[in-house]
Scaffold this motif. Sequence first.
Motif, PDB file in Angstrom:
ATOM      1  N   HIS A 117      33.676   0.547  56.736  1.00  0.00           N
ATOM      2  CA  HIS A 117      33.078  -0.646  57.350  1.00  0.00           C
ATOM      3  C   HIS A 117      34.142  -1.581  57.936  1.00  0.00           C
ATOM      4  CE1 HIS A 117      28.999   0.324  56.140  1.00  0.00           C
ATOM      5  NE2 HIS A 117      29.558   0.851  55.068  1.00  0.00           N
ATOM      6  N   PHE A 118      35.347  -1.528  57.399  1.00  0.00           N
ATOM      7  CA  PHE A 118      36.439  -2.364  57.926  1.00  0.00           C
ATOM      8  C   PHE A 118      37.215  -1.624  59.022  1.00  0.00           C
ATOM      9  CE2 PHE A 118      35.656  -4.348  53.832  1.00  0.00           C
ATOM     10  CZ  PHE A 118      35.916  -5.692  54.048  1.00  0.00           C
ATOM     11  N   ASN A 119      37.008  -0.297  59.061  1.00  0.00           N
ATOM     12  CA  ASN A 119      37.740   0.549  60.000  1.00  0.00           C
ATOM     13  C   ASN A 119      39.259   0.419  59.832  1.00  0.00           C
ATOM     14  OD1 ASN A 119      37.903   2.462  62.000  1.00  0.00           O
ATOM     15  ND2 ASN A 119      37.896   0.964  63.668  1.00  0.00           N
ATOM     16  N   VAL A 120      39.694   0.478  58.581  1.00  0.00           N
ATOM     17  CA  VAL A 120      41.136   0.415  58.270  1.00  0.00           C
ATOM     18  C   VAL A 120      41.467   1.541  57.291  1.00  0.00           C
ATOM     19  CG1 VAL A 120      41.296  -2.095  58.608  1.00  0.00           C
ATOM     20  CG2 VAL A 120      40.816  -1.191  56.316  1.00  0.00           C
ATOM     21  N   PRO A 121      42.744   1.868  57.135  1.00  0.00           N
ATOM     22  CA  PRO A 121      43.111   2.921  56.167  1.00  0.00           C
ATOM     23  C   PRO A 121      43.035   2.442  54.724  1.00  0.00           C
ATOM     24  CG  PRO A 121      44.935   2.433  57.696  1.00  0.00           C
ATOM     25  CD  PRO A 121      43.901   1.377  57.896  1.00  0.00           C
ATOM     26  N   VAL A 122      42.881   3.404  53.838  1.00  0.00           N
ATOM     27  CA  VAL A 122      42.945   3.136  52.392  1.00  0.00           C
ATOM     28  C   VAL A 122      44.283   3.646  51.871  1.00  0.00           C
ATOM     29  CG1 VAL A 122      42.020   3.803  50.130  1.00  0.00           C
ATOM     30  CG2 VAL A 122      40.473   3.416  52.041  1.00  0.00           C
ATOM     31  N   LEU A 123      44.907   2.823  51.073  1.00  0.00           N
ATOM     32  CA  LEU A 123      46.146   3.221  50.415  1.00  0.00           C
ATOM     33  C   LEU A 123      45.873   3.147  48.923  1.00  0.00           C
ATOM     34  CD1 LEU A 123      49.230   3.725  50.680  1.00  0.00           C
ATOM     35  CD2 LEU A 123      49.525   1.238  50.771  1.00  0.00           C
ATOM     36  N   PHE A 124      46.172   4.217  48.178  1.00  0.00           N
ATOM     37  CA  PHE A 124      45.940   4.097  46.734  1.00  0.00           C
ATOM     38  C   PHE A 124      47.226   4.223  45.947  1.00  0.00           C
ATOM     39  CE2 PHE A 124      46.047   8.539  45.297  1.00  0.00           C
ATOM     40  CZ  PHE A 124      45.731   9.259  46.453  1.00  0.00           C
ATOM     41  N   ALA A 125      47.371   3.319  44.999  1.00  0.00           N
ATOM     42  CA  ALA A 125      48.544   3.352  44.122  1.00  0.00           C
ATOM     43  C   ALA A 125      48.411   4.544  43.191  1.00  0.00           C
ATOM     44  CB  ALA A 125      48.617   2.048  43.331  1.00  0.00           C
ATOM     45  N   LYS A 126      49.546   5.198  42.961  1.00  0.00           N
ATOM     46  CA  LYS A 126      49.549   6.372  42.083  1.00  0.00           C
ATOM     47  C   LYS A 126      50.071   5.966  40.712  1.00  0.00           C
ATOM     48  CE  LYS A 126      49.818   9.675  45.769  1.00  0.00           C
ATOM     49  NZ  LYS A 126      49.711  11.113  45.936  1.00  0.00           N
ATOM     50  N   LYS A 127      49.475   6.591  39.709  1.00  0.00           N
ATOM     51  CA  LYS A 127      49.857   6.237  38.343  1.00  0.00           C
ATOM     52  C   LYS A 127      51.017   7.067  37.833  1.00  0.00           C
ATOM     53  CE  LYS A 127      45.394   4.502  36.925  1.00  0.00           C
ATOM     54  NZ  LYS A 127      44.128   4.839  36.280  1.00  0.00           N
ATOM     55  N   SER A 128      51.337   8.114  38.550  1.00  0.00           N
ATOM     56  CA  SER A 128      52.531   8.868  38.150  1.00  0.00           C
ATOM     57  C   SER A 128      53.244   9.270  39.422  1.00  0.00           C
ATOM     58  CB  SER A 128      52.148  10.098  37.345  1.00  0.00           C
ATOM     59  OG  SER A 128      51.301  10.895  38.120  1.00  0.00           O
ATOM     60  N   LYS A 129      54.569   9.355  39.317  1.00  0.00           N
ATOM     61  CA  LYS A 129      55.376   9.609  40.500  1.00  0.00           C
ATOM     62  C   LYS A 129      55.360  11.108  40.807  1.00  0.00           C
ATOM     63  CE  LYS A 129      60.027   8.677  42.130  1.00  0.00           C
ATOM     64  NZ  LYS A 129      60.855   9.858  41.995  1.00  0.00           N
ATOM     65  N   SER A 130      54.967  11.455  42.020  1.00  0.00           N
ATOM     66  CA  SER A 130      55.036  12.876  42.363  1.00  0.00           C
ATOM     67  C   SER A 130      56.289  13.084  43.205  1.00  0.00           C
ATOM     68  CB  SER A 130      53.774  13.292  43.129  1.00  0.00           C
ATOM     69  OG  SER A 130      54.031  13.302  44.508  1.00  0.00           O
TER      70      SER A 130
END
Length: 171
Positions: free
Chosen positions: A71-84
Amino acid sequence: MNCLEERIIKDGVVKSEAVLKVDSFLNHQIDVNLLDEMGKLFKEKFKDEKITKILTIEASGIAIAVAAAKHFNVPVLFAKKSKSNNLGDNLYHSMVHSFTHNNDYDVVVSKDYLKQDDSVLIIDDFLANGCALVGLCDIVKQSGASVAGLGIAIEKGFQDGGKKLENLAIT
Ligand code: G4P
């Protein structure tokens, strides 16, 4: 009453004094039409803000953030809980304490995807003690971007997360 409140009354399960289970539509099985309605409500609520990115934290925040992002027409960024290993070292870090699981975890976001000129809407499923959201705000602050708002699906008002975030002067 909004669509989520109605659904919680219908299908939510109070597991204990402090825990609400929403596995049948939000946290495990996902009702995409409900999430789309919630996304619309987030857009209405933040319609006057210039949002360039939605930030959430894995795992359960992702589906809601994606529904809102459409609905905002923007990207989603998600924080990761473990470093890959694939993420490299160019990362923002914040240490988050989970009261529910009684442990600390390092939350990371790549510096490639969060920049000074971003205006960020932070979205998550639950606000309980607020630690995850404080960690996400900390990461936005490190990047020099601004927090345009916090969008929480379910706030557990009897826990102190709301107060903690008010004290950060983020509404
Ligand atoms: P906080 O982030 O607000 O400080 O809360 P806390 O550490 O206590 O929450 C830990 C996890 O438990 C979070 O998910 C949070 O969303 C979830 N949680 C808190 N209260 C409830 C509740 O009443 N019902 C349900 N269903 N979940 C709750 P997480 O561990 O990060 O899990 P996930 O996002 O990977 O699913």
